[in-house]
Design a protein around this motif. Structure first.
Motif, short mmCIF file in Angstrom:
data_model
loop_
_atom_site.label_atom_id
_atom_site.label_comp_id
_atom_site.label_asym_id
_atom_site.label_seq_id
_atom_site.Cartn_x
_atom_site.Cartn_y
_atom_site.Cartn_z
N PRO A 119 -0.98 11.80 -9.12
CA PRO A 119 0.30 11.44 -9.73
C PRO A 119 0.12 10.31 -10.76
O PRO A 119 -0.72 9.43 -10.59
N GLU A 120 0.91 10.35 -11.82
CA GLU A 120 0.81 9.36 -12.88
C GLU A 120 1.02 7.94 -12.36
O GLU A 120 0.43 6.99 -12.86
N HIS A 171 -5.25 5.24 -12.82
CA HIS A 171 -5.85 4.01 -13.36
C HIS A 171 -5.67 2.84 -12.40
O HIS A 171 -5.51 1.70 -12.81
N ARG A 172 -5.68 3.12 -11.11
CA ARG A 172 -5.61 2.09 -10.09
C ARG A 172 -6.75 2.32 -9.10
O ARG A 172 -7.35 3.40 -9.06
N MET A 178 0.84 -1.17 0.00
CA MET A 178 0.00 0.00 0.00
C MET A 178 0.89 1.23 0.00
O MET A 178 1.87 1.30 0.73
N GLN A 179 0.54 2.19 -0.79
CA GLN A 179 1.29 3.43 -0.90
C GLN A 179 0.38 4.55 -0.42
O GLN A 179 -0.79 4.61 -0.77
N ALA A 180 0.89 5.43 0.40
CA ALA A 180 0.10 6.55 0.91
C ALA A 180 0.76 7.86 0.51
O ALA A 180 1.98 8.00 0.57
N ILE A 181 -0.05 8.80 0.09
CA ILE A 181 0.43 10.14 -0.25
C ILE A 181 -0.37 11.11 0.59
O ILE A 181 -1.60 11.08 0.58
N ARG A 182 0.33 11.98 1.29
CA ARG A 182 -0.35 12.97 2.11
C ARG A 182 0.05 14.35 1.61
O ARG A 182 1.23 14.64 1.48
N GLN A 183 -0.94 15.16 1.33
CA GLN A 183 -0.69 16.52 0.85
C GLN A 183 -1.62 17.46 1.61
O GLN A 183 -2.83 17.23 1.64
#
Length: 75
Positions: free
Chosen positions: A18-19, A23-24, A1-6
């Protein structure tokens, strides 16, 4: 699992994805950080008191630990 926090100080009308994750399957959670709402830290006692009361006390009981008992010695 990847998490991005902004965190945005002034949220734009659209948010770029993000590219690498396009599509996921995504789960998007938007949390509004209201500066006027300050949550005071709670102590452990208050946190436990606010938990729901579920089950019976016997559901969480452990059997007594009797150890290894006495091993008979050969004479």
């Amino acid at each position: 699992m990847q998490a991005i926090r902004q965190i945005y100080e002034n949220a734009p009308p659209t948010i770029a994805i993000p590219e690498s994750i396009q599509h996921r399957r995504l789960e998007v959670i938007l949390l509004v950080q209201d500066e006027t709402q300050v949550v005071a830290p709670q102590g452990l006692k208050a946190l436990l008191a606010g938990m729901p009361d579920v089950g019976e006390d016997s559901d969480f009981a452990r059997p007594a630990d009797w150890g290894r008992k006495e091993e008979p010695w050969d004479s």
